[in-house]
Design a protein around this motif. Structure first.
Motif, PDB file in Angstrom:
ATOM      1  N   THR A   1       0.884  -1.188   0.000  1.00  0.00           N
ATOM      2  CA  THR A   1      -0.026  -0.223   0.135  1.00  0.00           C
ATOM      3  C   THR A   1       0.924   1.345   0.059  1.00  0.00           C
ATOM      4  O   THR A   1       1.929   1.279   0.527  1.00  0.00           O
ATOM      5  CB  THR A   1      -0.898   0.058   1.287  1.00  0.00           C
ATOM      6  OG1 THR A   1      -1.667  -1.136   1.329  1.00  0.00           O
ATOM      7  CG2 THR A   1      -1.743   1.337   1.277  1.00  0.00           C
ATOM      8  N   PRO A   2       0.483   2.029  -0.843  1.00  0.00           N
ATOM      9  CA  PRO A   2       1.469   3.402  -0.959  1.00  0.00           C
ATOM     10  C   PRO A   2       1.006   4.262   0.392  1.00  0.00           C
ATOM     11  O   PRO A   2       0.373   5.527   0.539  1.00  0.00           O
ATOM     12  CB  PRO A   2       0.947   4.271  -2.171  1.00  0.00           C
ATOM     13  CG  PRO A   2      -0.410   3.725  -2.434  1.00  0.00           C
ATOM     14  CD  PRO A   2      -0.554   2.124  -1.795  1.00  0.00           C
ATOM     15  N   TRP A   3       1.609   3.794   1.399  1.00  0.00           N
ATOM     16  CA  TRP A   3       1.404   4.507   2.833  1.00  0.00           C
ATOM     17  C   TRP A   3       1.998   5.952   2.982  1.00  0.00           C
ATOM     18  O   TRP A   3       1.554   6.803   3.590  1.00  0.00           O
ATOM     19  CB  TRP A   3       2.208   3.770   3.872  1.00  0.00           C
ATOM     20  CG  TRP A   3       3.676   3.773   3.823  1.00  0.00           C
ATOM     21  CD1 TRP A   3       4.288   2.651   2.966  1.00  0.00           C
ATOM     22  CD2 TRP A   3       4.614   4.424   4.054  1.00  0.00           C
ATOM     23  NE1 TRP A   3       5.516   2.867   3.116  1.00  0.00           N
ATOM     24  CE2 TRP A   3       5.873   3.973   3.772  1.00  0.00           C
ATOM     25  CE3 TRP A   3       4.746   5.761   4.700  1.00  0.00           C
ATOM     26  CZ2 TRP A   3       6.964   4.643   3.988  1.00  0.00           C
ATOM     27  CZ3 TRP A   3       6.037   6.437   5.022  1.00  0.00           C
ATOM     28  CH2 TRP A   3       7.226   5.845   4.658  1.00  0.00           C
ATOM     29  N   TYR A   4       2.922   6.301   2.127  1.00  0.00           N
ATOM     30  CA  TYR A   4       3.468   7.548   2.012  1.00  0.00           C
ATOM     31  C   TYR A   4       2.529   8.737   1.354  1.00  0.00           C
ATOM     32  O   TYR A   4       2.624   9.807   1.460  1.00  0.00           O
ATOM     33  CB  TYR A   4       4.764   7.731   1.131  1.00  0.00           C
ATOM     34  CG  TYR A   4       4.568   7.145  -0.349  1.00  0.00           C
ATOM     35  CD1 TYR A   4       4.109   7.626  -1.322  1.00  0.00           C
ATOM     36  CD2 TYR A   4       4.878   5.510  -0.491  1.00  0.00           C
ATOM     37  CE1 TYR A   4       4.149   7.022  -2.717  1.00  0.00           C
ATOM     38  CE2 TYR A   4       4.528   5.062  -1.705  1.00  0.00           C
ATOM     39  CZ  TYR A   4       4.406   5.666  -2.762  1.00  0.00           C
ATOM     40  OH  TYR A   4       4.123   4.994  -3.808  1.00  0.00           O
ATOM     41  N   LYS A   5       1.295   8.145   0.884  1.00  0.00           N
ATOM     42  CA  LYS A   5       0.391   9.181   0.383  1.00  0.00           C
ATOM     43  C   LYS A   5      -0.690   9.566   1.355  1.00  0.00           C
ATOM     44  O   LYS A   5      -1.469  10.121   1.305  1.00  0.00           O
ATOM     45  CB  LYS A   5      -0.293   8.425  -0.729  1.00  0.00           C
ATOM     46  CG  LYS A   5       0.718   8.347  -2.201  1.00  0.00           C
ATOM     47  CD  LYS A   5      -0.364   7.942  -3.242  1.00  0.00           C
ATOM     48  CE  LYS A   5       0.608   7.841  -4.527  1.00  0.00           C
ATOM     49  NZ  LYS A   5       0.016   7.230  -5.725  1.00  0.00           N
ATOM     50  N   LEU A   6      -0.591   8.830   2.483  1.00  0.00           N
ATOM     51  CA  LEU A   6      -1.554   8.976   3.740  1.00  0.00           C
ATOM     52  C   LEU A   6      -1.275  10.246   4.482  1.00  0.00           C
ATOM     53  O   LEU A   6      -0.166  10.623   4.148  1.00  0.00           O
ATOM     54  CB  LEU A   6      -1.572   7.721   4.595  1.00  0.00           C
ATOM     55  CG  LEU A   6      -2.021   6.480   4.242  1.00  0.00           C
ATOM     56  CD1 LEU A   6      -1.557   5.311   5.432  1.00  0.00           C
ATOM     57  CD2 LEU A   6      -3.422   6.391   4.051  1.00  0.00           C
ATOM     58  N   PRO A   7      -2.212  10.730   5.018  1.00  0.00           N
ATOM     59  CA  PRO A   7      -2.196  11.846   5.720  1.00  0.00           C
ATOM     60  C   PRO A   7      -1.469  11.587   6.869  1.00  0.00           C
ATOM     61  O   PRO A   7      -1.208  10.448   7.559  1.00  0.00           O
ATOM     62  CB  PRO A   7      -3.553  12.370   6.331  1.00  0.00           C
ATOM     63  CG  PRO A   7      -4.582  11.664   5.352  1.00  0.00           C
ATOM     64  CD  PRO A   7      -3.766  10.382   4.682  1.00  0.00           C
TER      65      PRO A   7
ATOM     66  N   ARG B   1      -0.473   7.721   9.351  1.00  0.00           N
ATOM     67  CA  ARG B   1       0.652   7.062   9.109  1.00  0.00           C
ATOM     68  C   ARG B   1       1.066   6.312  10.146  1.00  0.00           C
ATOM     69  O   ARG B   1       1.537   5.345  10.220  1.00  0.00           O
ATOM     70  CB  ARG B   1       1.719   7.973   8.583  1.00  0.00           C
ATOM     71  CG  ARG B   1       1.770   8.339   7.176  1.00  0.00           C
ATOM     72  CD  ARG B   1       2.973   9.299   6.718  1.00  0.00           C
ATOM     73  NE  ARG B   1       2.618   9.772   5.638  1.00  0.00           N
ATOM     74  CZ  ARG B   1       3.255  10.915   5.082  1.00  0.00           C
ATOM     75  NH1 ARG B   1       4.263  11.276   5.705  1.00  0.00           N
ATOM     76  NH2 ARG B   1       3.016  11.470   3.855  1.00  0.00           N
TER      77      ARG B   1
END
Length: 135
Positions: free
Chosen positions: A71-77, A81
């Motif tokens: 999952t692209p966690w770096y795109k989460l607010p 995170r």
């Protein structure tokens, strides 16, 4: 989930190889094939169903962990995170369907049961043939 079956079934799963071997031996020496085959099928199918459920649980947990890892966690607010990292760490922990304290019910356990029952069956046949040669 790790307390799924507990100590009540530990004795059953510890002795299942011997029980299957005894039913197989009864099937070999007995003339009643229908009863022996039906007993053997009930035991093996029942064990397969339990171990299959445990294996499916392990496989699904691994698949969820792998997809969560990608999952692209770096795109989460930023506030999500930290929650995501905790959830990701929790998903890395193994999850087993087990009979406490030592038996993980999966295909590996099923193979151990079948190998153990075959070994015990061969022991019974060898002892049976030795006693028949001494007579």
């Amino acid at each position: 989930m790790n307390y799924s079956i507990g100590m009540t079934h530990l004795c059953q799963y510890a002795l299942i190889s011997g029980v299957i071997a005894l039913v197989e031996y009864q099937l070999i020496v007995s003339s009643n094939m229908v009863t022996g085959i039906s007993q053997l099928l009930i035991l093996i199918i029942g064990e397969f169903m339990v171990c299959s459920a445990g294996q499916n649980l392990e496989d699904e947990r691994e698949a969820m962990a792998a997809s969560l890892y990608l999952t692209p966690w770096y795109k989460l607010p930023p506030e999500l995170r930290s929650t995501f990292t905790i959830f990701l760490a929790k998903m890395q922990m193994p999850l087993h369907f087990e009979a406490k304290p030592i038996i993980h019910l999966n295909y590996e356990f099923l193979m151990k049961v079948l190998k153990g029952s075959y070994t015990f069956l061969m022991f019974l046949q060898k002892k049976s043939s030795q006693t028949s040669t001494y007579r």
